[in-house]
Design a protein around this motif. Structure first.
Motif, PDB file in Angstrom:
ATOM      1  N   GLY A 119       0.782  -1.224   0.000  1.00 33.03           N
ATOM      2  CA  GLY A 119       0.000   0.000   0.000  1.00 33.03           C
ATOM      3  C   GLY A 119       0.812   1.272   0.000  1.00 33.03           C
ATOM      4  N   MET A 120       2.068   1.206  -0.474  1.00 29.77           N
ATOM      5  CA  MET A 120       2.928   2.383  -0.435  1.00 29.77           C
ATOM      6  C   MET A 120       3.108   3.057  -1.791  1.00 29.77           C
ATOM      7  SD  MET A 120       5.956   1.473   2.295  1.00 29.77           S
ATOM      8  CE  MET A 120       6.565   0.035   1.410  1.00 29.77           C
ATOM      9  N   VAL A 121       2.665   2.443  -2.880  1.00 27.88           N
ATOM     10  CA  VAL A 121       2.795   3.051  -4.203  1.00 27.88           C
ATOM     11  C   VAL A 121       1.408   3.310  -4.769  1.00 27.88           C
ATOM     12  CG1 VAL A 121       3.508   2.663  -6.586  1.00 27.88           C
ATOM     13  CG2 VAL A 121       5.065   2.108  -4.721  1.00 27.88           C
ATOM     14  N   GLU A 122       1.153   4.564  -5.055  1.00 24.69           N
ATOM     15  CA  GLU A 122      -0.145   4.956  -5.598  1.00 24.69           C
ATOM     16  C   GLU A 122      -0.148   4.946  -7.117  1.00 24.69           C
ATOM     17  OE1 GLU A 122      -3.406   8.429  -4.658  1.00 24.69           O
ATOM     18  OE2 GLU A 122      -1.290   8.999  -4.685  1.00 24.69           O
ATOM     19  N   HIS A 123       0.959   5.412  -7.720  1.00 23.10           N
ATOM     20  CA  HIS A 123       0.995   5.529  -9.178  1.00 23.10           C
ATOM     21  C   HIS A 123       2.436   5.426  -9.659  1.00 23.10           C
ATOM     22  CE1 HIS A 123      -1.383   6.583 -12.787  1.00 23.10           C
ATOM     23  NE2 HIS A 123      -0.197   6.983 -13.256  1.00 23.10           N
ATOM     24  N   VAL A 124       2.598   4.851 -10.853  1.00 28.03           N
ATOM     25  CA  VAL A 124       3.911   4.707 -11.479  1.00 28.03           C
ATOM     26  C   VAL A 124       3.899   5.428 -12.819  1.00 28.03           C
ATOM     27  CG1 VAL A 124       5.652   3.109 -12.362  1.00 28.03           C
ATOM     28  CG2 VAL A 124       4.224   2.446 -10.404  1.00 28.03           C
ATOM     29  N   TYR A 125       4.927   6.243 -13.046  1.00 34.80           N
ATOM     30  CA  TYR A 125       5.159   6.818 -14.364  1.00 34.80           C
ATOM     31  C   TYR A 125       6.313   6.049 -15.007  1.00 34.80           C
ATOM     32  CZ  TYR A 125       2.086  10.676 -13.174  1.00 34.80           C
ATOM     33  OH  TYR A 125       0.990  11.416 -12.813  1.00 34.80           O
ATOM     34  N   ALA A 126       6.073   5.554 -16.216  1.00 36.74           N
ATOM     35  CA  ALA A 126       7.082   4.769 -16.937  1.00 36.74           C
ATOM     36  C   ALA A 126       7.561   5.565 -18.143  1.00 36.74           C
ATOM     37  CB  ALA A 126       6.488   3.428 -17.391  1.00 36.74           C
ATOM     38  N   ASP A 127       8.840   5.925 -18.139  1.00 38.33           N
ATOM     39  CA  ASP A 127       9.420   6.545 -19.329  1.00 38.33           C
ATOM     40  C   ASP A 127       9.260   5.595 -20.512  1.00 38.33           C
ATOM     41  OD1 ASP A 127      10.253   8.833 -18.095  1.00 38.33           O
ATOM     42  OD2 ASP A 127      12.349   8.238 -17.915  1.00 38.33           O
ATOM     43  N   GLU A 128       8.961   6.132 -21.682  1.00 34.18           N
ATOM     44  CA  GLU A 128       8.818   5.270 -22.860  1.00 34.18           C
ATOM     45  C   GLU A 128      10.127   4.538 -23.189  1.00 34.18           C
ATOM     46  OE1 GLU A 128       7.903   7.498 -26.389  1.00 34.18           O
ATOM     47  OE2 GLU A 128       9.404   9.029 -25.962  1.00 34.18           O
ATOM     48  N   THR A 129      11.262   5.203 -22.941  1.00 30.29           N
ATOM     49  CA  THR A 129      12.599   4.620 -23.109  1.00 30.29           C
ATOM     50  C   THR A 129      12.905   4.329 -24.579  1.00 30.29           C
ATOM     51  OG1 THR A 129      12.223   3.563 -20.947  1.00 30.29           O
ATOM     52  CG2 THR A 129      14.285   3.056 -22.092  1.00 30.29           C
ATOM     53  N   ARG A 130      13.098   5.381 -25.323  1.00 26.96           N
ATOM     54  CA  ARG A 130      13.525   5.269 -26.705  1.00 26.96           C
ATOM     55  C   ARG A 130      14.955   4.734 -26.790  1.00 26.96           C
ATOM     56  NH1 ARG A 130      12.124   5.288 -31.447  1.00 26.96           N
ATOM     57  NH2 ARG A 130      13.372   7.022 -32.193  1.00 26.96           N
ATOM     58  N   PRO A 131      15.365   4.081 -27.888  1.00 33.34           N
ATOM     59  CA  PRO A 131      14.533   3.827 -29.060  1.00 33.34           C
ATOM     60  C   PRO A 131      13.793   2.477 -29.043  1.00 33.34           C
ATOM     61  CG  PRO A 131      16.793   3.278 -29.562  1.00 33.34           C
ATOM     62  CD  PRO A 131      16.792   3.789 -28.137  1.00 33.34           C
ATOM     63  N   TRP A 132      14.080   1.597 -28.075  1.00 31.09           N
ATOM     64  CA  TRP A 132      13.447   0.282 -28.072  1.00 31.09           C
ATOM     65  C   TRP A 132      12.123   0.255 -27.329  1.00 31.09           C
ATOM     66  CZ3 TRP A 132      13.825  -4.667 -30.016  1.00 31.09           C
ATOM     67  CH2 TRP A 132      14.851  -4.878 -30.941  1.00 31.09           C
ATOM     68  N   LEU A 133      11.795   1.384 -26.665  1.00 31.55           N
ATOM     69  CA  LEU A 133      10.500   1.524 -25.999  1.00 31.55           C
ATOM     70  C   LEU A 133      10.250   0.444 -24.940  1.00 31.55           C
ATOM     71  CD1 LEU A 133       8.364   2.416 -29.162  1.00 31.55           C
ATOM     72  CD2 LEU A 133       9.345   4.000 -27.497  1.00 31.55           C
ATOM     73  N   GLN A 134      11.301   0.120 -24.199  1.00 27.24           N
ATOM     74  CA  GLN A 134      11.137  -0.891 -23.151  1.00 27.24           C
ATOM     75  C   GLN A 134      10.136  -0.451 -22.091  1.00 27.24           C
ATOM     76  OE1 GLN A 134      14.148   0.231 -24.257  1.00 27.24           O
ATOM     77  NE2 GLN A 134      15.727  -1.335 -24.119  1.00 27.24           N
ATOM     78  N   GLY A 135      10.048   0.856 -21.862  1.00 26.89           N
ATOM     79  CA  GLY A 135       9.115   1.339 -20.853  1.00 26.89           C
ATOM     80  C   GLY A 135       7.670   1.242 -21.298  1.00 26.89           C
ATOM     81  N   SER A 136       7.388   1.780 -22.479  1.00 22.97           N
ATOM     82  CA  SER A 136       6.002   1.798 -22.948  1.00 22.97           C
ATOM     83  C   SER A 136       5.525   0.417 -23.390  1.00 22.97           C
ATOM     84  CB  SER A 136       5.847   2.803 -24.092  1.00 22.97           C
ATOM     85  OG  SER A 136       6.714   2.503 -25.160  1.00 22.97           O
ATOM     86  N   ARG A 137       6.411  -0.403 -23.929  1.00 23.16           N
ATOM     87  CA  ARG A 137       5.998  -1.731 -24.387  1.00 23.16           C
ATOM     88  C   ARG A 137       6.028  -2.777 -23.280  1.00 23.16           C
ATOM     89  NH1 ARG A 137       8.626  -4.701 -27.398  1.00 23.16           N
ATOM     90  NH2 ARG A 137      10.693  -3.771 -27.154  1.00 23.16           N
ATOM     91  N   LEU A 138       7.094  -2.764 -22.473  1.00 25.05           N
ATOM     92  CA  LEU A 138       7.335  -3.871 -21.545  1.00 25.05           C
ATOM     93  C   LEU A 138       6.967  -3.537 -20.100  1.00 25.05           C
ATOM     94  CD1 LEU A 138      10.775  -5.061 -22.998  1.00 25.05           C
ATOM     95  CD2 LEU A 138       8.464  -5.731 -23.688  1.00 25.05           C
ATOM     96  N   THR A 139       7.494  -2.424 -19.593  1.00 20.27           N
ATOM     97  CA  THR A 139       7.202  -2.076 -18.201  1.00 20.27           C
ATOM     98  C   THR A 139       5.710  -1.826 -18.000  1.00 20.27           C
ATOM     99  OG1 THR A 139       9.402  -1.203 -17.744  1.00 20.27           O
ATOM    100  CG2 THR A 139       7.593  -0.326 -16.422  1.00 20.27           C
ATOM    101  N   ALA A 140       5.097  -1.055 -18.894  1.00 20.87           N
ATOM    102  CA  ALA A 140       3.662  -0.798 -18.764  1.00 20.87           C
ATOM    103  C   ALA A 140       2.867  -2.101 -18.861  1.00 20.87           C
ATOM    104  CB  ALA A 140       3.217   0.190 -19.843  1.00 20.87           C
TER     105      ALA A 140
END
Length: 358
Positions: A190-211
């Motif tokens: 109960g300690m994390v309310e929201h996560v922002y994930a950088d898209e992480t160009r150019p392979w987009l590991q954040g937007s494709r994988l982390t999200a």
């Protein structure tokens, strides 16, 4: 807590079965989940270099299984198969040069080969060693998740808004994840309310994988452009940046996904705490500082194209995939051996001298 974490394991990227290594093809995510079977060391090396599997720990585990496949082939050929196996070690080692875990895992497999006893089945012994590397990574992830959550509670125990970069989750490891493992554990408590994930160009590991991973865990996540991170720190009440690492030098400098360094600079300016989560196998005590780490560069088409389609003007391009975050920008390094706050050479040496977590 451990039981909760085990129950939350929903994603895996590596599967050893039927005498072959199966890798979840991370190039296809999140559109489809498809597995690639690797039956040779060359196929494993190609999968590592081609980003089928990525993340320092996942690369190391995959390479260990690659040695098993190579040993089976060389042993079947007869002759001095151990000497011939060195060519396979070299192919695997060259697949991704920056991640410390790759060489660490290969060295451990080589050492096991050297410890073979008379009459011992070498193939069975190497397979058991690779499986042990895989299992130990899973256990390390669980320990780091708990330690990182405790660190968040210690400094700011209320609801947190965190930012992460790249992908340091189950897809990048042999288990629960490093940075995402901590985020998962903190969310369970109960300690994390929201996560922002950088898209992480150019392979987009954040937007494709982390999200994709966080959605599987029902953790609220928003994807942001890499260039929006400082603005989010200023306006959205972000309290932690939590990232993984591919190699950590003896002085605490961290080689991480390109863009990590600028996040650390922005975090320092905005008084946002910066946590690096990585196993002790990522710490290279033979490398004095980040200046001595070989940083991989990749094909510029990864930067100029998207999904195989031209995206940018046909200008010159430079595509470094890692950068160095100096130790003095890091609040804490979390490993399975313990936590080092304000890392430096003496503190990391003390950590690495431990055999077990204290």
């Amino acid at each position: 807590m451990r039981e909760q974490l085990l129950a939350a394991e929903k994603v895996k990227a590596i599967d050893w079965r039927e005498d072959a290594l199966y890798l979840l093809d991370q190039r296809a995510l999140p559109r489809q989940e498809s597995w690639l079977a690797c039956g040779t060391a060359a196929a494993v090396a190609e999968a590592i270099a081609g980003m089928v599997v990525r993340g320092a720990q996942a690369i190391g585990v995959s390479a260990a299984y690659g040695v098993v496949l190579a040993a089976r082939a060389r042993h079947a050929q007869g002759g001095d198969w151990r000497a011939a196996l060195e060519a396979d070690f070299a192919v695997l080692a060259a697949a991704r040069p920056t991640a410390a875990n790759l060489c660490w895992a290969l060295n451990r497999m080589r050492e096991r080969l050297q410890r073979l006893k008379s009459g011992e089945d070498p193939l069975r012994a190497l397979e058991a060693e690779a499986a042990a590397i895989h299992l130990s990574d899973r256990e390390a992830n669980l320990t780091m998740a708990q330690l990182g959550a405790e660190l968040i509670r210690k400094h700011q125990g209320n609801l947190q808004t965190v930012l992460t970069h790249g992908n340091a989750g189950a897809l990048a490891t042999g288990g629960f994840g490093t940075a995402l493992g901590v985020i998962r554990a903190a969310h369970l408590e109960g300690m994390v309310e929201h996560v922002y994930a950088d898209e992480t160009r150019p392979w987009l590991q954040g937007s494709r994988l982390t999200a994709w991973e966080l959605l599987h865990e029902n953790i609220p996540v928003s994807v942001i452009a890499d260039s929006a991170a400082a603005h989010m720190m200023r306006t959205k009440g972000i309290t932690w940046v939590i990232v993984g690492a591919d190699r950590i030098a003896a002085n605490g400098d961290v080689a991480g996904k390109i863009g990590t360094y600028q996040l650390a600079v922005a975090a320092m300016h905005h008084a946002v705490r910066f946590m690096v989560v990585a196993p002790s196998s990522s710490i290279d005590m033979d490398t004095d500082s980040g200046d001595d780490i070989l940083l991989e560069e990749r094909d510029v088409r990864e930067l100029l194209d998207l999904g195989g389609q031209p995206l940018a003007a046909e200008a010159g391009a430079f595509n470094p995939v890692f950068d160095i975050t100096p130790a003095d920008l890091i609040d804490a390094i979390v490993t399975e051996k313990g936590i080092v706050e304000r890392p430096d050479t003496a503190r990391l040496a003390q950590l690495m001298s431990r055999k077990h977590l204290h």
